[in-house]
Write a protein that holds these residues in place. Structure first.
Motif, PDB file in Angstrom:
ATOM      1  N   ARG A   1       0.835  -1.213   0.000  1.00  9.78           N
ATOM      2  CA  ARG A   1       0.000   0.000   0.000  1.00  9.78           C
ATOM      3  C   ARG A   1       0.867   1.260   0.000  1.00  9.78           C
ATOM      4  NH1 ARG A   1      -3.131  -3.384   3.374  1.00  9.78           N
ATOM      5  NH2 ARG A   1      -2.240  -2.515   5.279  1.00  9.78           N
ATOM      6  N   LEU A   2       1.998   1.220   0.711  1.00  6.02           N
ATOM      7  CA  LEU A   2       2.907   2.369   0.707  1.00  6.02           C
ATOM      8  C   LEU A   2       3.468   2.612  -0.693  1.00  6.02           C
ATOM      9  CD1 LEU A   2       4.977   1.889   3.995  1.00  6.02           C
ATOM     10  CD2 LEU A   2       3.379   3.734   3.505  1.00  6.02           C
ATOM     11  N   ILE A   3       3.870   1.528  -1.350  1.00  3.71           N
ATOM     12  CA  ILE A   3       4.427   1.667  -2.700  1.00  3.71           C
ATOM     13  C   ILE A   3       3.377   2.209  -3.663  1.00  3.71           C
ATOM     14  CG2 ILE A   3       5.326   0.356  -4.665  1.00  3.71           C
ATOM     15  CD1 ILE A   3       6.757  -1.445  -2.640  1.00  3.71           C
ATOM     16  N   ASP A   4       2.150   1.715  -3.552  1.00  4.70           N
ATOM     17  CA  ASP A   4       1.083   2.244  -4.403  1.00  4.70           C
ATOM     18  C   ASP A   4       0.836   3.720  -4.122  1.00  4.70           C
ATOM     19  OD1 ASP A   4       0.559  -0.060  -5.864  1.00  4.70           O
ATOM     20  OD2 ASP A   4      -0.875  -0.839  -4.400  1.00  4.70           O
TER      21      ASP A   4
ATOM     22  N   LEU B   1       7.468  -0.994 -10.591  1.00  8.51           N
ATOM     23  CA  LEU B   1       6.552  -2.002 -10.089  1.00  8.51           C
ATOM     24  C   LEU B   1       5.511  -1.369  -9.183  1.00  8.51           C
ATOM     25  CD1 LEU B   1       9.087  -4.839  -9.128  1.00  8.51           C
ATOM     26  CD2 LEU B   1       8.023  -4.369 -11.349  1.00  8.51           C
ATOM     27  N   ASN B   2       4.286  -1.864  -9.264  1.00 11.29           N
ATOM     28  CA  ASN B   2       3.276  -1.416  -8.314  1.00 11.29           C
ATOM     29  C   ASN B   2       3.457  -2.180  -6.994  1.00 11.29           C
ATOM     30  OD1 ASN B   2       2.029  -3.965  -8.550  1.00 11.29           O
ATOM     31  ND2 ASN B   2       0.611  -3.246 -10.128  1.00 11.29           N
ATOM     32  N   GLY B   3       2.610  -1.907  -6.028  1.00  8.33           N
ATOM     33  CA  GLY B   3       2.787  -2.504  -4.715  1.00  8.33           C
ATOM     34  C   GLY B   3       2.765  -4.016  -4.725  1.00  8.33           C
ATOM     35  N   GLU B   4       1.785  -4.602  -5.419  1.00  8.70           N
ATOM     36  CA  GLU B   4       1.675  -6.060  -5.450  1.00  8.70           C
ATOM     37  C   GLU B   4       2.877  -6.693  -6.141  1.00  8.70           C
ATOM     38  OE1 GLU B   4      -1.474  -9.547  -6.865  1.00  8.70           O
ATOM     39  OE2 GLU B   4      -1.661  -7.505  -7.638  1.00  8.70           O
ATOM     40  N   GLN B   5       3.319  -6.096  -7.253  1.00  4.55           N
ATOM     41  CA  GLN B   5       4.458  -6.646  -7.978  1.00  4.55           C
ATOM     42  C   GLN B   5       5.729  -6.561  -7.138  1.00  4.55           C
ATOM     43  OE1 GLN B   5       4.106  -4.030 -11.350  1.00  4.55           O
ATOM     44  NE2 GLN B   5       3.186  -5.615 -12.654  1.00  4.55           N
ATOM     45  N   ALA B   6       5.947  -5.406  -6.483  1.00  4.89           N
ATOM     46  CA  ALA B   6       7.148  -5.249  -5.656  1.00  4.89           C
ATOM     47  C   ALA B   6       7.121  -6.204  -4.473  1.00  4.89           C
ATOM     48  CB  ALA B   6       7.254  -3.803  -5.169  1.00  4.89           C
ATOM     49  N   LEU B   7       5.930  -6.398  -3.887  1.00  3.91           N
ATOM     50  CA  LEU B   7       5.805  -7.320  -2.765  1.00  3.91           C
ATOM     51  C   LEU B   7       6.164  -8.735  -3.183  1.00  3.91           C
ATOM     52  CD1 LEU B   7       4.810  -7.928   0.149  1.00  3.91           C
ATOM     53  CD2 LEU B   7       2.564  -8.330  -0.847  1.00  3.91           C
ATOM     54  N   TRP B   8       5.615  -9.176  -4.316  1.00  2.00           N
ATOM     55  CA  TRP B   8       5.893 -10.535  -4.742  1.00  2.00           C
ATOM     56  C   TRP B   8       7.312 -10.690  -5.266  1.00  2.00           C
ATOM     57  CZ3 TRP B   8       3.607 -14.389  -2.882  1.00  2.00           C
ATOM     58  CH2 TRP B   8       2.253 -14.342  -2.570  1.00  2.00           C
ATOM     59  N   TYR B   9       7.885  -9.641  -5.821  1.00  2.00           N
ATOM     60  CA  TYR B   9       9.296  -9.696  -6.209  1.00  2.00           C
ATOM     61  C   TYR B   9      10.149 -10.010  -4.981  1.00  2.00           C
ATOM     62  CZ  TYR B   9      13.978  -8.095  -7.355  1.00  2.00           C
ATOM     63  OH  TYR B   9      15.342  -8.031  -7.511  1.00  2.00           O
TER      64      TYR B   9
ATOM     65  N   ALA C   1      -2.307   9.782   1.856  1.00  2.00           N
ATOM     66  CA  ALA C   1      -2.371   8.363   1.498  1.00  2.00           C
ATOM     67  C   ALA C   1      -1.269   7.579   2.182  1.00  2.00           C
ATOM     68  CB  ALA C   1      -2.266   8.209  -0.027  1.00  2.00           C
ATOM     69  N   LEU C   2      -0.074   8.169   2.258  1.00  2.00           N
ATOM     70  CA  LEU C   2       1.037   7.505   2.936  1.00  2.00           C
ATOM     71  C   LEU C   2       0.746   7.348   4.418  1.00  2.00           C
ATOM     72  CD1 LEU C   2       4.066   9.276   1.223  1.00  2.00           C
ATOM     73  CD2 LEU C   2       3.485   6.849   1.050  1.00  2.00           C
ATOM     74  N   ALA C   3       0.175   8.380   5.028  1.00  2.00           N
ATOM     75  CA  ALA C   3      -0.122   8.321   6.459  1.00  2.00           C
ATOM     76  C   ALA C   3      -1.149   7.243   6.757  1.00  2.00           C
ATOM     77  CB  ALA C   3      -0.616   9.683   6.942  1.00  2.00           C
ATOM     78  N   ARG C   4      -2.166   7.141   5.905  1.00  2.00           N
ATOM     79  CA  ARG C   4      -3.180   6.091   6.110  1.00  2.00           C
ATOM     80  C   ARG C   4      -2.562   4.705   5.985  1.00  2.00           C
ATOM     81  NH1 ARG C   4      -6.379   9.717   3.054  1.00  2.00           N
ATOM     82  NH2 ARG C   4      -5.905   8.544   1.142  1.00  2.00           N
ATOM     83  N   ALA C   5      -1.678   4.531   5.005  1.00  2.00           N
ATOM     84  CA  ALA C   5      -1.028   3.233   4.824  1.00  2.00           C
ATOM     85  C   ALA C   5      -0.091   2.917   5.978  1.00  2.00           C
ATOM     86  CB  ALA C   5      -0.263   3.216   3.500  1.00  2.00           C
ATOM     87  N   ALA C   6       0.573   3.953   6.502  1.00  2.00           N
ATOM     88  CA  ALA C   6       1.546   3.746   7.584  1.00  2.00           C
ATOM     89  C   ALA C   6       0.878   3.209   8.844  1.00  2.00           C
ATOM     90  CB  ALA C   6       2.276   5.053   7.884  1.00  2.00           C
TER      91      ALA C   6
END
Length: 472
Positions: free
Chosen positions: A280-283, A315-323, A368-373
């Motif tokens: 979510r942070l990366i997105d 990479l989006n969040g999901e791609q970076a996570l799975w990488y 958005a970053l604060a909500r994800a954090a």
């Protein structure tokens, strides 16, 4: 008239001087110059400390109040400037038109103040949500780290997700960063998730439940297997308050104790990052650019599986996570890698995020970053210490950062040689403060003949410079 009103936005008091109200104009202008000089001096003298100061809730509250007052005052100056230019002498239509423009200006000058106040409020709430713990004793600004030359923080990556209800968080990424508080030079120690027989501090509740020589070892029928690897210490302590104690921080305390015994360091704090929260942070940041060294398969055999293609990609969040999380599975059409390779990729993802973190991007996407954090980080770092950690982080950023990975083939996680690991740690933290565990906590399990382990290979240069691109 509108021109002088507009000028008063940049030079308050200008319209009053033009209208002949010299005393009022001089007072407004003098106050403006004084305020500007004060803010400039504060930034020039304390610029590096400002980021740390905004972590103080009282200062954030003062900033919010100041912004509200400043916005109202500046809007009032715009209205007063328009009135000083005697709009009543204009024709009725001109009065309406100029009045509308002045009204828009009055609102416009308040917008930046409102934005800063809203950002400060969001920041205050997010920081308070993440940094919940209070310092055990007042922080001394002259000696914030209580005489220690090194600060040791466990950096953990947890696998908590909504799809894993009822299952404790496993810390699949386990690192300890040891920072020289004067120079900012630091060493990142990476431990494999599958390390067995983790020891605990002598006399601790976990050590009484898991004494040497077996240490963290669950008998058959009680979870023996993946449930007693190093990455399960957090989950076990969290699920067994009758063993680990009923403190809210028992899971982190148990893992800090184990890591301290493994490395021969006093682990001061922990920061646990929910890896699904990182997505979510990366997105929120708009993606992260990573050099993918080869095709990485993930979710093999599942409907949500896919491939992260080789090459340099955003990479989006999901791609970076799975990488960072993918590993080899039967039936894979492309490589995922073993646990040690996965550890390196996880380090690269985090490093890429930090290196690509631009202030303008953070500011524009702050909410958005604060909500994800809020749902991403768990820590026992007290908020009172943040004012000192921010300048330390700045020194770390400009200092030398090295890594030491305690992974195969140099280190065998099935039969870990803890004394050897501690010697390696002491070698790279020479001059720092280390804590040697008592002999009772250094015992290791005897290798089983069926395991096929006859000798442990020597290290092959475990310390390396932390790069800015990902390469397995």
């Amino acid at each position: 008239m509108i021109g002088w009103t507009l000028l008063s936005v940049l030079v308050p008091g200008a319209a009053h001087l033009r209208a002949g109200r010299r005393r009022t104009g001089i007072v407004i202008l003098a106050l403006y110059v004084l305020l500007l000089a004060t803010l400039t001096t504060v930034v020039l003298v304390n610029g590096k400390q400002l980021a740390g100061l905004v972590a103080d809730p009282s200062l954030l509250t003062a900033l919010i109040v100041g912004c509200v007052a400043g916005g109202l005052a500046w809007s009032g100056v715009v209205v007063a400037s328009y009135v000083a230019m005697r709009p009543g002498s204009l024709p009725r239509r001109a009065q309406a038109a100029t009045g509308a423009v002045a009204g828009v200006l009055a609102v416009a000058v308040a917008v930046p103040f409102t934005f800063v106040a809203a950002t400060a409020r969001t920041s205050n709430e997010a920081i308070g949500e993440v940094f919940k713990e209070a310092a055990t004793k007042p922080i001394d600004p002259k000696d914030p780290f209580d005489g220690r030359r090194r600060l040791n923080i466990a950096l953990l990556g947890g696998d908590g997700a909504a799809s894993r209800q009822g299952v404790g968080i496993r810390t699949d990424s386990i690192n300890v960063v040891s920072i020289d508080v004067k120079t900012g030079n630091s060493v990142l120690f990476a431990l494999p998730r599958e390390m067995e027989n983790a020891p605990f501090p002598p006399g601790s509740a976990m050590a009484k439940r898991f004494p040497p020589p077996k240490n963290f070892w669950l008998p058959p029928g009680q979870g023996r297997g993946s449930a007693d690897l190093l990455n399960s210490v957090w989950a076990y302590a969290d699920a067994h308050p009758e063993v680990a104690g009923h403190a809210r921080t028992r899971a982190g305390d148990a893992l800090k104790g184990a890591l301290g015994q493994i490395l021969g360091l006093k682990v001061d704090y922990y920061m646990m990052v929910n890896m699904w929260g990182v997505a979510r942070l990366i997105d929120a940041l708009g993606g992260v650019t990573i050099n993918v060294e080869r095709d990485i398969c993930y979710g093999v055999g599942r409907s949500d599986g896919g491939v992260v293609k080789a090459g340099t990609h955003k990479l989006n969040g999901e791609q970076a996570l799975w990488y960072g999380r993918a590993r080899d599975h039967p039936g894979s059409s492309c490589a995922g890698g073993d646990n040690s390779t996965r550890m390196k990729r996880q380090q690269c993802v985090m490093n890429a995020m930090l290196s690509q973190l631009q202030p303008a991007n953070v500011l524009l996407k702050f909410n958005a970053l604060a909500r994800a954090a809020k749902s991403t980080f768990v820590t026992d770092i007290p908020r009172d210490l943040l004012g000192e950690l921010v300048p330390l982080a700045d020194r770390v950023k400009s200092g030398r950062v090295s890594t030491m990975n305690f992974v195969p083939p140099a280190y065998n996680p099935a039969y870990p040689d803890f004394p050897r690991i501690r010697r390696a740690v002491r070698t790279v933290t020479t001059g720092g403060t280390t804590t040697r565990p008592t002999p009772s906590s250094t015992s290791t399990a005897t290798p089983s003949p069926s395991a096929g382990v006859t000798k442990r290979p020597k290290p092959t240069g475990g310390v390396s410079k932390l790069g800015s691109t990902c390469a397995a």
